[in-house]
Structures are given as C-alpha cells and as structure tokens.
Design an enzyme around this catalytic site. Structure first.
Site, PDB file in Angstrom:
ATOM      1  N   CYS A 307       0.831  -1.203   0.000  1.00 22.07           N
ATOM      2  CA  CYS A 307       0.000   0.000   0.000  1.00 22.07           C
ATOM      3  C   CYS A 307       0.868   1.256   0.000  1.00 22.07           C
ATOM      4  O   CYS A 307       0.984   1.944   1.015  1.00 22.07           O
ATOM      5  CB  CYS A 307      -0.963   0.021   1.178  1.00 22.07           C
ATOM      6  N   CYS A 487      -5.391   2.416  -4.947  1.00 22.39           N
ATOM      7  CA  CYS A 487      -4.911   3.117  -3.757  1.00 22.39           C
ATOM      8  C   CYS A 487      -5.847   4.285  -3.470  1.00 22.39           C
ATOM      9  O   CYS A 487      -5.749   5.336  -4.113  1.00 22.39           O
ATOM     10  CB  CYS A 487      -3.482   3.617  -4.000  1.00 22.39           C
TER      11      CYS A 487
END
Length: 558
Positions: A307, A487
């Site tokens: 991430c 994201c």
C-alpha cells in the site's frame, strides 16, 4: 583458495593446496577440517600431506571424509564434536566446500532457526534448501513418508490466501484444499489508515481466522519451514511433511522494523507510531489529537512496500485534523520519502500536490530513515540525491509516523521459489511460477511489478483459481492479470483521490468519470472506502463472490 566465511568460528573453502596452508596461518586460522576422501581427484593432495604441512605451522587438523550425497547422522555428530574441540577459527574444506557447508548446516539444526541457517549458507554461496527436510528434523535423517496430501495447498491465510481458497471452491467444490497459517486473527489491514485517522475503531478491522476460512478447507495451524518443489512437498514445523498436487504461495511480506536502528525500542511511545501495525494505529490518532504545535514527520522507505499510498494517507488525515482545528500554522509537517516522486503514476500527482500545498507540508525526496532515538526525539536520514554523495542528516521531531522497510519473508527468501531479490518468481500475467509448473503465487510476496495492495489480491485470486482449475483439468492457463491495483488516497476526511492503475502505470478506472474521477478528490470515493469496501472485503472477496473481479480471458499469442 576462495575462503567463504559462514560464522565467526568457521570458514569454508574448495580443495586446499599445500601452498595455501602458510596463508591460512597468516590469516589467523588455527585448525583445519578435511571433509574430502583421499583420491577423489588427480591433483588432490592426500590428507597426510595436508597434515604434514599444517602441524609444523601450529595448525590442528581433523580428517572427517564424507562421500557426496551420503552424509550420515554419525558424520554430523563427528563434525559437531570436532567444532567443539578444535581451536578457532577453523577452516573446513572438500572439493567445492558444499559438503562442509552441509555438515555445518546440519550441525546447527538443533540450535538455530532453519531460515537463519539457510540464510547464512546462502550468504556464503551455498544453497542448502535441499537439506531443508533434514534441517527441520533437527539435522537427523527423516523418513520420506508424507503426513498428509492435498489437491491444493495454500501457504498463507491473509487476504490473498482466503480469497483464492474461496474462488477455488467456487469452481471446484470437490477439491481437497489445505491452507497453512499459524495466526489466530485475520486483519483487514486497509482499515488501519482509517483507525489512525479516527474514523474506524480497531475492532472493526479484526476477525478470528477460524470464522473466515471457507467451509471444507483444511486449516493447518502451523508455520512452513521449507519448500521442496522438486518433491511436491512442504516441510512444516516439527518436520511434518505435506504433499500437494498444486501449491499456491501467498504469505505476504515482512515488515523489517529492525532495519531502522532504534525503531523497535521506541514504537508506541515517545511520539513514534505507525499505521502498519494494528496495535499502533490508535496511538497515531491519539498523537494527532494531542499535538498542538511542533514538528511532525511522515516517512516512506524504498520500494517495494505494501500500500504505497499509506504513508501519505497518514499525513493527509493528520494534517486535515490540524487544518480543521486551526493548528496547521503551528505544526511543521514533513514528508520524508526515500523515493523521488510524490506518487508513481503522474495523473494523480496534481490533486495530491494541491493537498500538500494546503497543509503547507515539506516534501523531502531521497530521504531514507536509518535511525531513531525516541527519548531524545531525534531521527537520522540518509539523503541519496542523484549524482551526489550520500549524506546523513539529523532532525528532531515531536511526532513521527514511520512506514517500515519491507522485504520477502525469510523462509521465502531462502527457498528455491525466490528470485535474486527474494521475491517469488512468477510470470506476471498468469501468476504461475517460472520454474515449477504446479506452483502459483499472488499477493505481496511475488515479483510481479504491480502495486502491493489488497485490491491487487482481490483481482489476482480469481485469476489464480481459474488457472489452477484449468491445469488440474489438463488445460493451459485461461485467465490473465493486468496488474490492477488500487490506492484510495484519503486526502481529507470525506474525500479521496482514487488511484487505480495496472502494469506500467496504465489507468484502469472501475467507474465512469461522471461517477468517480480518480484524478480529483471525490466524496463518492470516500463513501466507497468508508462504507462499501469493508463489506466487500469480508462478505464478497473472502467468500468467493468476485464482484467486479471476474478474471479476464488470457489472449492467445498472435
């Protein structure tokens, strides 16, 4: 003479020549172990010749010859005894050093973790993965009998592991599937940014593992110690041997907290926190609420990390709180990034930069966190600006959010499945292993050049499931992964820049731009992140309901 150091007490080498022995004395060696039988090679000095040359120079010598591939338990015992008795440091040799490395590895099996033994041997240039089963058995010769056998074995019960198990059962409910993971709790890690921003409670991001593993899947609650892909076998803790028809590997990655000096000692106190840990995300929100003025630093290590937007998300949500409470002018915010850009896909940078400007944050590129002194509220960064010498700088802080360095798990790095960087070596479209045809991998542990996110695993799981089922049926791969990752960058409370892209940074939006324009902050994207993605994760992705994740058909080569 090519000497390879494997520990403080022992080094290894190929066949010694008589002329090498004075050099050993000069280098401080005090003893020699010969593991090569006499007469193996035409240009090989005998042991007696070695002994005659070594003893007058003060070296102790020991003759423990072993035949390649026939190292007995007694040989290992003798090597251990020699290492206890001989003065150190010792040099052991055979034709190439491999037999000596094997003896040392097996002699350490009862005192060191397997991953440490394999790693030390690999660093010295010796691949000991073929001895993994015996290492797992304490260095003793194990039986070849498998403890269990399954159609498919899945290593790891994180997001990728459970999702692919569910997708497999959706396609073939008759498969005997085992999933291996020692953890009791499964975490919805994408929610930790929201915990650190005061939006989610931590309890919302955790469920028991047993409640999530699909019905009918065998849960082996233990850890993998080694792989034997040539034997279709996995070695578990306690030297249990599991056989498989197909294997899917998805254990995630390792957060390497100890790579930053002093970090482990101060996490969770002294103003040092990280949303990359369940127990620390609430501390982030506590720090944000209590900080009235001073200096706040947010760090990002070198890629790859899971991430990649998470370090920025922590910054934005923290700064938004200070902005809304009138403190933004009293808090000096820095984003210290080991990389050289704000975000890797340029289409999203303008929107993100506008928030960096709003929050008056400083962007410090090529700044890599290397040490922390929490009590002194000081941190050190190596600054690696291109074409300039690396320099180390010291800075103080009142609050610091750290994204830790990340790497493949140790048992993956030392396995035959990994590439030179330690990641599992897969073909990036089918996610099949490049060397072993009955092995696939997905999630954070692969070397496919996609963003390491839960969204990527959500797309990969059906692809792997479809390709494994096709393989069982004797067919070629049928499904293709395009590198999709997502994201959702929480730029302020209530708005998100929804970055969605695939291999090469190609934009792959899930929604029409009139609904969600990913290049702009959006309330609809926030609604998706806050209200929709958690139930999609728990109730769809982990249950084989492939909503907006149906695998694409693999195109035939032209």
């Amino acid at each position: 003479m090519d000497i390879k150091r494997i520990s403080d007490k022992l080094s290894l080498s190929e066949q010694l020549q008589l002329a090498d022995i004075p050099l050993l004395v000069e280098q401080g060696y005090r003893s020699i172990i010969c593991n090569r039988p006499d007469g193996e090679g035409a240009d090989q000095p005998t042991f007696e010749e070695i002994r005659s040359a070594a003893e007058p120079l003060g070296l102790d010598v020991r003759f423990l010859p072993v035949v390649p591939g026939q190292i007995s338990d007694e040989d290992v015992t003798a090597f251990s005894q020699a290492m206890r008795e001989l003065p150190k440091p010792t040099l052991a040799f055979c034709r190439t050093g491999t037999r000596s490395a094997t003896l040392w590895s097996l002699s350490q099996a009862s005192s060191q973790p397997i991953s440490d033994i394999l790693s030390a041997a690999k660093a010295a240039g010796y691949d000991m993965s073929g001895a993994a089963r015996r290492l797992a058995n304490g260095g003793k010769t194990p039986t070849n009998q498998a403890d269990a056998s399954y159609d498919v074995v899945i290593v790891g019960a994180g997001a990728a592991g459970i999702a692919v198990a569910a997708s497999l059962l959706k396609r073939r409910s008759d498969l005997e599937i085992a999933i291996i993971d020692p953890a009791d709790i499964h975490y919805y890690q994408p929610g930790w940014t929201m915990v650190g921003g005061g939006i989610f409670e931590p309890e919302e991001t955790a469920k028991t593992m047993g409640s999530l593993i699909p019905k009918g899947v065998h849960w082996l609650k233990t850890a993998v110690t080694a792989f034997e892909p040539k034997n279709d076998s996995i070695i578990l803790e306690g030297c249990r041997v599991i056989k498989y028809g197909r294997m899917i590997v998805c254990p995630g990655l390792k957060l390497d907290w100890n790579k930053v000096e002093g970090l482990s000692d101060t996490l969770g106190r002294n103003g040092v926190t990280s949303n990359y840990r369940y127990d620390l995300a609430p501390y982030t929100w506590s720090l944000v609420q209590s900080l009235e003025s001073g200096k706040a630093i947010f760090t990002q290590p070198p890629m790859p990390i899971k991430c990649a937007g998470a370090p920025q998300k922590a910054l934005y949500l923290s700064a938004d709180h200070w902005y809304r409470n009138g403190r933004i002018n009293d808090i000096d915010i820095s984003f210290n990034n080991a990389g050289g850009v704000l975000f890797g896909v340029k289409e999203y940078v303008p929107a993100l930069q506008s928030y960096i400007d709003r929050y008056q944050a400083s962007l410090n590129f090529f700044h890599n966190l290397v040490a922390v002194d929490g009590a002194a509220k000081k941190a050190w960064f190596d600054v690696s600006t291109p074409d300039e010498p690396v320099r180390r700088i010291e800075t103080d802080f009142d609050m610091m959010h750290v994204c830790p360095p990340q790497c493949a798990p140790d048992f993956i790095k030392v396995s035959p499945l990994s590439d030179a960087g330690g990641w599992i070596d897969v073909e990036q479209t089918t996610l099949r292993h490049k060397t072993f045809d009955n092995i696939w991998a997905l999630g954070d542990v692969t070397n496919a050049p996609n963003a390491k996110t839960a969204a990527a695993a959500r797309k990969q799981a059906p692809v792997v499931a479809a390709n494994v089922v096709a393989d069982i049926a004797g067919k070629s791969a049928v499904a293709s992964y395009d590198g999709y990752g997502s994201c959702p960058l929480t730029v302020e409370r209530g708005k998100i820049v929804l970055a969605e892209f695939g291999y090469g940074g190609k934009l792959l939006p899930s929604f029409p731009s009139w609904l969600v324009d990913g290049s702009k902050p959006s309330r609809a994207a926030w609604f998706l992140k806050e209200k929709m993605l958690p139930p999609i994760y728990w109730k769809a992705m982990l249950r084989g309901r492939e909503w907006m994740a149906e695998p694409q058909a693999l195109k035939s080569p032209d």
